[in-house]
Design a protein around this motif. Structure first.
Motif, short mmCIF file in Angstrom:
data_model
loop_
_atom_site.label_atom_id
_atom_site.label_comp_id
_atom_site.label_asym_id
_atom_site.label_seq_id
_atom_site.Cartn_x
_atom_site.Cartn_y
_atom_site.Cartn_z
N ASP A 162 36.80 16.04 -8.38
CA ASP A 162 36.10 16.32 -9.64
C ASP A 162 36.01 14.99 -10.41
OD1 ASP A 162 35.14 17.38 -12.00
OD2 ASP A 162 37.13 18.04 -12.69
N THR A 163 34.81 14.49 -10.57
CA THR A 163 34.65 13.17 -11.19
C THR A 163 34.34 13.30 -12.68
OG1 THR A 163 32.27 13.06 -10.77
CG2 THR A 163 33.71 12.27 -9.02
N THR A 210 36.74 15.11 -18.38
CA THR A 210 37.61 14.57 -17.34
C THR A 210 37.73 13.06 -17.50
OG1 THR A 210 36.91 16.33 -15.85
CG2 THR A 210 37.88 14.39 -14.81
N THR A 245 34.04 20.44 -13.94
CA THR A 245 35.44 20.89 -13.91
C THR A 245 35.51 22.41 -13.92
OG1 THR A 245 36.16 18.85 -14.98
CG2 THR A 245 37.66 20.74 -15.11
#
Ligand SMILES: Nc1nc2c(ncn2[C@@H]2O[C@H](COP(=O)(O)OP(=O)(O)OP(=O)(O)O)[C@@H](O)[C@H]2O)c(=O)[nH]1
Ligand SMILES: [Mg+2]
Length: 223
Positions: A85-86, A62, A43
């Motif tokens: 963004d995982t 996240t 992130t």
């Protein structure tokens, strides 16, 4: 890769008010995913690229998946990167698997101060081979290179692993910004090259490009 984008939207990285309707401010689009264990800095890496800022302080993991857009210009071509963004946490894996299929590029991060995040890279690559497109562009990134005092993974170890899998590698810092933009520019160049090479355009090798452009942390530079 989407070669014929639709009308400009109000998404990040665009300036729709200065573009006439149906005139997008980009020539190509590409989907990029950030992958790697929880806490490696995905992130922060994205925020540094998008806003030029570093999120210090409390770590907020996240949840699920999120995305940002940014348009970069490479060799006169505007490439809109849609960057996903995982969440690195195991419990979100099934959510993120569904997104692999549409990705043209994957940035796979580990943390140079965290051995297990490096050891897990092989498992990430197995997962990538299972769920992603066969020709997906993969780049291995050793993040947090600014924290030299806590380093546990040598730069050479990252280089060796990357060579084994035939992928480009560099160390990065989402804090200082080292090599962050380069990672996305290299991806954009590769996607542009794949989208259609001009007759007089030289061939593009992403690994050579990254090797020639990347900065090394001051503690490890021996050139
Ligand atoms: N020193 C330093 N700290 C970093 C860097 N990148 C991230 N961090 C710190 O590492 C922690 C985790 O960063 P995140 O970007 O939230 O990690 P993540 O990979 O997104 O984690 P998940 O969302 O759980 O997958 C935060 O406390 C950041 O401030 C870096 O390059 N250098
Ligand atoms: Mg995150």
């Amino acid at each position: 890769m989407t070669g014929t984008p639709g009308a400009a939207t109000t998404g990040d990285g665009e300036a729709p008010e200065r573009s006439p309707p149906c005139s997008p401010n980009y020539d190509l689009t590409g989907k990029v995913m950030l992958l790697g264990d929880s806490g490696v800095g995905k992130t922060c890496f994205l925020i540094q690229f998008k806003d030029g800022a570093f999120l210090s302080g409390t770590f907020i993991a996240t949840v699920g998946i999120d995305f940002r857009n940014k348009v970069v210009t490479v060799d006169g071509t505007r490439v809109k990167l849609q960057i996903w963004d995982t969440a690195g946490q195991e419990r979100f894996r099934s959510v993120t698997h569904a997104y692999y299929r549409d990705a043209q590029a994957l940035l796979l991060l580990y943390d140079i101060t965290n051995k297990s995040s490096f050891d897990n890279i092989r498992a990430w690559l197995t997962e990538i081979h299972e769920y992603a497109q066969r020709d997906v562009v993969i780049m291995l990134l050793g993040n947090k290179a600014d924290v030299s005092s806590e380093r546990v993974i040598r730069s050479e170890d990252g280089e060796m692993l990357a060579r084994e899998y035939g992928v480009p590698f560099m160390e990065t810092s989402a804090k200082t910004g080292m090599n962050v933009e380069l990672a996305f520019l290299a991806i954009a160049k590769e996607l542009k090259y794949r989208a259609g090479r001009q007759p007089d355009e030289p061939s593009f090798q992403i690994r050579d490009y990254v090797e020639s452009q990347k900065k090394r942390p001051s503690c490890c530079s021996f050139v």
